[in-house]
Design a protein around this motif. Structure first.
Motif, PDB file in Angstrom:
ATOM      1  N   ALA A  37       0.833  -1.207   0.000  1.00 44.01           N
ATOM      2  CA  ALA A  37       0.000   0.000   0.000  1.00 44.01           C
ATOM      3  C   ALA A  37       0.873   1.265   0.000  1.00 44.01           C
ATOM      4  O   ALA A  37       0.589   2.223  -0.721  1.00 44.01           O
ATOM      5  CB  ALA A  37      -0.922  -0.003   1.210  1.00 44.01           C
ATOM      6  N   LEU A  38       1.957   1.267   0.761  1.00 46.55           N
ATOM      7  CA  LEU A  38       2.861   2.421   0.778  1.00 46.55           C
ATOM      8  C   LEU A  38       3.534   2.599  -0.588  1.00 46.55           C
ATOM      9  O   LEU A  38       3.712   3.721  -1.066  1.00 46.55           O
ATOM     10  CB  LEU A  38       3.920   2.249   1.862  1.00 46.55           C
ATOM     11  N   ALA A  39       3.912   1.512  -1.217  1.00 52.57           N
ATOM     12  CA  ALA A  39       4.557   1.597  -2.525  1.00 52.57           C
ATOM     13  C   ALA A  39       3.593   2.134  -3.579  1.00 52.57           C
ATOM     14  O   ALA A  39       3.957   2.949  -4.425  1.00 52.57           O
ATOM     15  CB  ALA A  39       5.091   0.235  -2.942  1.00 52.57           C
ATOM     16  N   LEU A  40       2.336   1.696  -3.523  1.00 53.07           N
ATOM     17  CA  LEU A  40       1.347   2.190  -4.481  1.00 53.07           C
ATOM     18  C   LEU A  40       1.045   3.666  -4.275  1.00 53.07           C
ATOM     19  O   LEU A  40       0.768   4.387  -5.233  1.00 53.07           O
ATOM     20  CB  LEU A  40       0.068   1.353  -4.396  1.00 53.07           C
ATOM     21  N   GLU A  41       1.115   4.129  -3.035  1.00 49.73           N
ATOM     22  CA  GLU A  41       0.899   5.553  -2.766  1.00 49.73           C
ATOM     23  C   GLU A  41       2.014   6.408  -3.346  1.00 49.73           C
ATOM     24  O   GLU A  41       1.787   7.543  -3.754  1.00 49.73           O
ATOM     25  CB  GLU A  41       0.815   5.799  -1.259  1.00 49.73           C
ATOM     26  N   GLU A  42       3.232   5.881  -3.369  1.00 49.02           N
ATOM     27  CA  GLU A  42       4.388   6.645  -3.842  1.00 49.02           C
ATOM     28  C   GLU A  42       4.505   6.693  -5.359  1.00 49.02           C
ATOM     29  O   GLU A  42       5.242   7.504  -5.884  1.00 49.02           O
ATOM     30  CB  GLU A  42       5.684   6.070  -3.257  1.00 49.02           C
TER      31      GLU A  42
END
Length: 129
Positions: free
Chosen positions: A36-41
């Protein structure tokens, strides 16, 4: 492993072996949070470019695109200088070069050795030749 490293880690060897045997696997919750953090970035999709007005010259746009593909003004300047040198060498006969090659062809074997060999005179002097 080197002998020195084995001697240094001799007392810690069982601990290293136990750590390798029980390598922890990441939990599914942690992996989901990282995803989820990677997709946000990730960058958002860009809006399509604004259409160019028909009055604008296509020649200027093509030239700018070509220059950016070649690497900009420094690269184009280098290509222009190489082109000018090629035209100059083609138009003007390099008589100095033909005189130099004729002189070295008739020189003694020792002179032609230092002339045509990639080693410089300093290298030859260091070898004692």
């Amino acid at each position: 492993m080197s002998d020195k490293r084995k001697a240094e880690e001799a007392g810690l060897g069982p601990w290293f072996d136990a750590g390798r045997a029980e390598a922890p696997a990441p939990s599914g919750d942690w992996l989901a949070r990282m995803e989820a953090l990677a997709l946000e970035e990730q960058p958002a999709p860009q809006a399509p470019a604004v259409a160019v007005s028909p009055e604008r010259s296509r020649r200027g746009v093509r030239l700018r695109d070509l220059m950016s593909a070649l690497g900009g003004w420094p690269a184009v300047a280098g290509l222009a200088a190489a082109c000018a040198a090629g035209v100059w060498f083609g138009a003007v006969s390099p008589t100095g070069l033909t005189e130099w090659t004729a002189a070295t062809a008739t020189a003694a074997a020792s002179d032609s050795y230092t002339t045509f060999e990639p080693a410089s005179g300093f290298d030859v002097a260091m070898l004692g030749l």
